[in-house]
Write a protein that holds these residues in place. Structure first.
Motif, PDB file in Angstrom:
ATOM      1  N   PRO A  87       0.912  -1.238   0.081  1.00 10.56           N
ATOM      2  CA  PRO A  87      -0.111   0.105   0.076  1.00 10.56           C
ATOM      3  C   PRO A  87       0.709   1.199   0.011  1.00 10.56           C
ATOM      4  O   PRO A  87       0.577   2.098  -0.602  1.00 10.56           O
ATOM      5  CB  PRO A  87      -0.875  -0.145   1.331  1.00 10.56           C
ATOM      6  N   SER A  88       1.896   1.353   0.893  1.00 10.35           N
ATOM      7  CA  SER A  88       2.677   2.709   0.846  1.00 10.35           C
ATOM      8  C   SER A  88       3.185   2.874  -0.374  1.00 10.35           C
ATOM      9  O   SER A  88       3.331   4.075  -0.946  1.00 10.35           O
ATOM     10  CB  SER A  88       3.946   2.140   1.896  1.00 10.35           C
ATOM     11  N   TYR A  89       3.891   1.796  -0.999  1.00 12.20           N
ATOM     12  CA  TYR A  89       4.430   2.142  -2.488  1.00 12.20           C
ATOM     13  C   TYR A  89       3.289   2.488  -3.253  1.00 12.20           C
ATOM     14  O   TYR A  89       3.599   3.353  -4.208  1.00 12.20           O
ATOM     15  CB  TYR A  89       5.129   0.683  -3.072  1.00 12.20           C
ATOM     16  N   LYS A  90       2.323   1.900  -3.352  1.00  6.66           N
ATOM     17  CA  LYS A  90       1.235   2.091  -4.414  1.00  6.66           C
ATOM     18  C   LYS A  90       0.716   3.804  -4.201  1.00  6.66           C
ATOM     19  O   LYS A  90       0.459   4.396  -4.855  1.00  6.66           O
ATOM     20  CB  LYS A  90      -0.135   1.529  -4.103  1.00  6.66           C
ATOM     21  N   ILE A  91       0.760   4.395  -2.909  1.00  3.85           N
ATOM     22  CA  ILE A  91       0.280   5.597  -2.654  1.00  3.85           C
ATOM     23  C   ILE A  91       1.388   6.777  -2.885  1.00  3.85           C
ATOM     24  O   ILE A  91       1.196   7.565  -3.639  1.00  3.85           O
ATOM     25  CB  ILE A  91      -0.424   5.650  -1.293  1.00  3.85           C
ATOM     26  N   GLN A  92       2.785   6.097  -2.384  1.00  2.00           N
ATOM     27  CA  GLN A  92       3.832   7.245  -2.635  1.00  2.00           C
ATOM     28  C   GLN A  92       4.013   7.482  -4.044  1.00  2.00           C
ATOM     29  O   GLN A  92       4.494   8.262  -4.639  1.00  2.00           O
ATOM     30  CB  GLN A  92       5.142   6.750  -1.983  1.00  2.00           C
ATOM     31  N   SER A  93       3.784   6.285  -4.821  1.00  2.00           N
ATOM     32  CA  SER A  93       4.449   6.391  -6.402  1.00  2.00           C
ATOM     33  C   SER A  93       3.337   7.176  -7.070  1.00  2.00           C
ATOM     34  O   SER A  93       3.385   7.208  -8.330  1.00  2.00           O
ATOM     35  CB  SER A  93       4.509   4.796  -6.946  1.00  2.00           C
ATOM     36  N   THR A  94       2.025   7.440  -6.730  1.00  2.00           N
ATOM     37  CA  THR A  94       1.116   7.963  -7.371  1.00  2.00           C
ATOM     38  C   THR A  94       0.731   9.366  -6.730  1.00  2.00           C
ATOM     39  O   THR A  94       1.258  10.277  -7.293  1.00  2.00           O
ATOM     40  CB  THR A  94      -0.244   7.158  -7.281  1.00  2.00           C
ATOM     41  N   LEU A  95      -0.118   9.289  -5.685  1.00  2.00           N
ATOM     42  CA  LEU A  95      -0.443  10.666  -4.914  1.00  2.00           C
ATOM     43  C   LEU A  95       0.683  11.287  -4.459  1.00  2.00           C
ATOM     44  O   LEU A  95       1.086  12.445  -4.665  1.00  2.00           O
ATOM     45  CB  LEU A  95      -1.442  10.375  -3.608  1.00  2.00           C
ATOM     46  N   GLY A  96       1.704  10.485  -3.806  1.00  2.00           N
ATOM     47  CA  GLY A  96       3.039  11.144  -3.670  1.00  2.00           C
ATOM     48  C   GLY A  96       3.720  11.820  -4.302  1.00  2.00           C
ATOM     49  O   GLY A  96       4.028  12.958  -4.312  1.00  2.00           O
ATOM     50  N   GLN A  97       3.866  11.292  -5.598  1.00  2.00           N
ATOM     51  CA  GLN A  97       4.373  11.982  -6.634  1.00  2.00           C
ATOM     52  C   GLN A  97       3.744  13.251  -7.186  1.00  2.00           C
ATOM     53  O   GLN A  97       4.211  14.132  -7.538  1.00  2.00           O
ATOM     54  CB  GLN A  97       4.687  10.896  -7.786  1.00  2.00           C
ATOM     55  N   ILE A  98       2.463  13.226  -7.298  1.00  2.00           N
ATOM     56  CA  ILE A  98       1.680  14.300  -7.893  1.00  2.00           C
ATOM     57  C   ILE A  98       1.865  15.328  -6.711  1.00  2.00           C
ATOM     58  O   ILE A  98       2.008  16.441  -7.235  1.00  2.00           O
ATOM     59  CB  ILE A  98       0.062  13.866  -7.735  1.00  2.00           C
ATOM     60  N   VAL A  99       2.050  15.058  -5.531  1.00  2.00           N
ATOM     61  CA  VAL A  99       2.136  16.164  -4.371  1.00  2.00           C
ATOM     62  C   VAL A  99       3.351  16.627  -4.523  1.00  2.00           C
ATOM     63  O   VAL A  99       3.714  17.783  -4.739  1.00  2.00           O
ATOM     64  CB  VAL A  99       1.841  15.621  -2.998  1.00  2.00           C
TER      65      VAL A  99
END
Lengths: 460, 225
Positions: A87-99
């Motif tokens: 989960p952490s990878y999935k969110i960091q590589s998507t929303l995390g990158q957008i932010v």
């Protein structure tokens, strides 16, 4: 800024637009057009500025990259512990990158984000319970879906779904007339067997206002009849609204927050109009989550509560059994081993685990808990809209393995599943994996074992 | 050099630390938004407080939650590491002697052998935390250089302090490096992931309020974390 005729940043607000989307079989043209959809970076940046506040920014920042969320995710488990499913990878590589890039992203990236937000997460919120910092990645994926929707990157079925809510205030094209007709039809169809049976429409000041999932009037009208019979047997003073009867929210799955507001407002308006003492929602998880748990916030209700107290069907059943409004014939209780599918939306995310156990204590002789269960239970595999998305069907089917194994481990062949999404997922699981299980909502099970008082029996 | 690091730099480090930490708390709370977060923070307050306290409290105990129990090895590492990091610098005799000499105050102190054990435990658990990052694919994929830097910032004061304490050659070098690395850590807390020094409590509290107010807390006895 090039926009497709079907795949674009606009919302679907007319029947014509809706039909154009529906005519595009499996969204072929839609996904084709998505390849050339441009990102409105300025708008994305402005949205982040306005809506991405300290909670989410802190979550993204402090994640210690410890990996303790990994095992909590059924997709990670079902995909042979693929690290890309953490989960952490999935969110960091998507929303995390957008932010991090402050909205400076391209088409290919946004498609990857969409495929992650809908194809690798059902927003079951289980990971949030396993993170020592309390980072709830399900909430972030919900937020991310909203960002994707605003840029036009949303699965075809959910673009349609949110359009349905905007046009019909229902997830399917069921009009108020269709709905009222179905109510009358079901009452007439069953009045011979159940003398005095009614489905009262728009009755004011009733004790209960009952609301449903549009699938019921559209595809399973007998569900409505069963609800009516059980209310009838329990002696409830109840009604259904002619408008504002739909509880579900594909708009929530889509991240179309404005449509979410429109949808729940229609139900709240019905509450204001009919002034019932309380509302009871059918056996649907996300419907309850949308209209009772999250809805007050979309509608701007500062109390965080619906205009009248609202209850999930399992709460009503537990109460009816406890108070003796419904009595079970001991001889007809379920004898075989039986298990219960805890829906993420009303168990983990709404705290109703005890109601489910209470009901099972009345109706089953050999109730077997899944492991894990209650608020720690795994998603059925079809939540968050996943069941309905053709593009991610294969991923969905892989994900079902976790629930399959959980059910098999109980030794039960019958699964009680008072949630439409779970019910569908378990049905599809049986279709795909042939494990020999049966599944049921509560209503048909209760009808088989409830004691009918003499005065309500038909004249011989 | 010693005068510099124990004088102006120390003041500066403590000032940045305290002001930074307070700023983090204020900014976090100011950034909470009942409508965006979908949590009525200020309406159903008693449920919120109960949820927040439960959410923080149970996680402060090793094996206190399902998650800690699922990862026993990690749990032992995390608690050993953090107990050492928090207890040692505050209750060390040497630090309290300085406090006493400068301001005439002192706290409880821990015996030197205990401090030695805690210090070594911090270093050893840090090594295992690093090995875990390398060994486990689900952790490796998340790991960046920044994660190692954060561990280094946290462990360096312990390593240098230990070297000074065992009177290694170049005592003065280790001592100054120890003080400097401690100051770096203090300054880093508000600006890096080390901000979880306070954000752990804020974030846990927030999620606890979410479950306590909205997601079931008003209808049951509380989530079984």
């Amino acid at each position: 800024m090039p926009e497709g005729t079907l795949c674009n940043k606009k919302t679907v607000n007319t029947v014509e637009e809706l039909h154009a989307l529906l005519a595009d079989k499996s969204g072929k043209v839609y996904y084709d057009e998505m390849n050339s959809l441009e990102i409105d970076r300025a708008a994305l940046k402005a949205t982040l500025q306005k809506t991405c506040k300290s909670r989410i920014r802190t979550w993204l920042e402090i994640c210690a990259h410890c990996g303790m969320c990994a095992d909590s995710c059924f997709f990670y488990m079902a995909n042979n512990r693929d690290p890309r499913q953490v989960p952490s990878y999935k969110i960091q590589s998507t929303l995390g990158q957008i932010v991090k890039r402050n909205g400076d992203v391209d088409n290919a990236f946004m498609q990857m984000v969409m495929d992650t937000a809908w194809g690798k997460c059902t927003c079951c919120n289980r990971c949030g319970m396993y993170c020592p910092f309390g980072i709830d990645m399900g909430i972030m994926f919900g937020y991310l879906r909203g960002l994707c929707f605003s840029q036009g990157f949303v699965p075809w079925e959910l673009k349609i779904g949110s359009g349905m809510h905007r046009i019909y205030q229902a997830q399917m094209d069921v009009t108020s007339e269709d709905w009222v007709d179905t109510c009358q039809w079901m009452a007439e169809e069953n009045e011979e067997d159940w003398p005095g049976l009614e489905i009262p429409v728009d009755k004011e000041n009733a004790d209960i206002m009952y609301t449903v999932n549009a699938r019921e009037p559209k595809h399973y009208p007998e569900d409505l009849a069963e609800a009516a019979i059980l209310f009838h047997l329990a002696g409830e003073n109840w009604t259904v609204p002619s408008v504002g009867w739909e509880e579900t929210s594909l708009a929530m799955f889509a991240g179309d927050w404005d449509a979410c507001r429109i949808q729940v407002q229609s139900v709240y308006d019905a509450m204001e109009r009919l002034k019932p003492k309380r509302m009871v929602v059918t056996e649907c998880g996300h419907a309850y989550r949308a209209t009772v748990i999250e809805g007050p916030y979309w509608a701007g209700l500062k109390s965080g509560k619906t205009p009248v107290p609202s209850f999930h069907y399992v709460e009503w059943v537990a109460e009816a059994l406890r108070t003796g409004k419904l009595k079970i014939d001991p001889a007809k209780r379920i004898k075989e081993p039986v298990t219960y599918q805890d829906s993420c939306n009303y168990i983990r995310n709404a705290g109703l685990k005890e109601c489910a156990r209470e009901i099972m204590s009345y109706i089953a002789e050999d109730f077997r808990e899944m492991s894990p269960c209650k608020e720690h239970n795994f998603c059925c595999g079809g939540g968050g809209g996943m069941n309905g998305l053709g593009r991610y069907r294969e991923q969905r089917n892989i994900g079902l393995k976790v629930k399959r194994d959980q059910i098999l481990a109980t030794g039960a062949k019958l699964v009680i599943s008072p949630c439409h999404n779970c019910w569908d997922a378990i049905r599809d699981m049986e279709e795909i994996y042939h494990v020999g299980i049966r599944w049921s909502f509560l209503k048909p099970i209760l009808l088989k074992m409830v004691i009918v008082p003499d005065h309500l029996k038909p004249d011989e | 050099m010693y005068e510099l690091v124990t004088g102006p730099l120390a003041w500066l480090a403590f000032a940045v630390f305290f002001i930074g930490v307070i700023a983090r708390i204020v900014l976090y709370i100011k950034g909470l938004d009942w409508k965006l977060d979908r949590v009525t923070y200020t309406v159903n307050v008693s449920y919120g407080i109960r949820g927040a306290l439960r959410s923080i409290f149970v996680w402060l105990f090793p094996f206190g939650t399902h998650s800690w129990r699922s990862y026993p090895f990690m749990t032992i590492l995390v608690f050993t590491f953090h107990i050492g990091i928090l207890i040692t610098p505050v209750f060390l005799i040497a630090h309290n002697v300085m406090l006493w000499e400068r301001w005439g105050i002192r706290l409880w102190t821990i015996p030197e052998p205990v401090a030695d054990i805690l210090t070594i435990a911090v270093m050893v658990s840090a090594v295992f935390l690093i090995l875990r990052r390398i060994a486990l694919p689900e952790v490796r994929i998340l790991t960046t250089a920044y994660d190692y830097l954060v561990i280094a910032i946290a462990v360096l004061p312990f390593f240098t302090g230990y070297m000074a304490h065992i009177q290694a050659p170049d005592y003065r070098f280790w001592l100054i490096l120890h003080i400097l690395s401690g100051e770096i850590m203090l300054v880093a807390i508000p600006f890096t992931k080390l901000s979880h020094f306070v954000n752990f409590f804020l974030s846990r509290g927030q999620l606890g309020m979410d479950f306590g107010i909205k997601r079931g807390g008003m209808k049951n006895k509380g989530l079984a974390w």
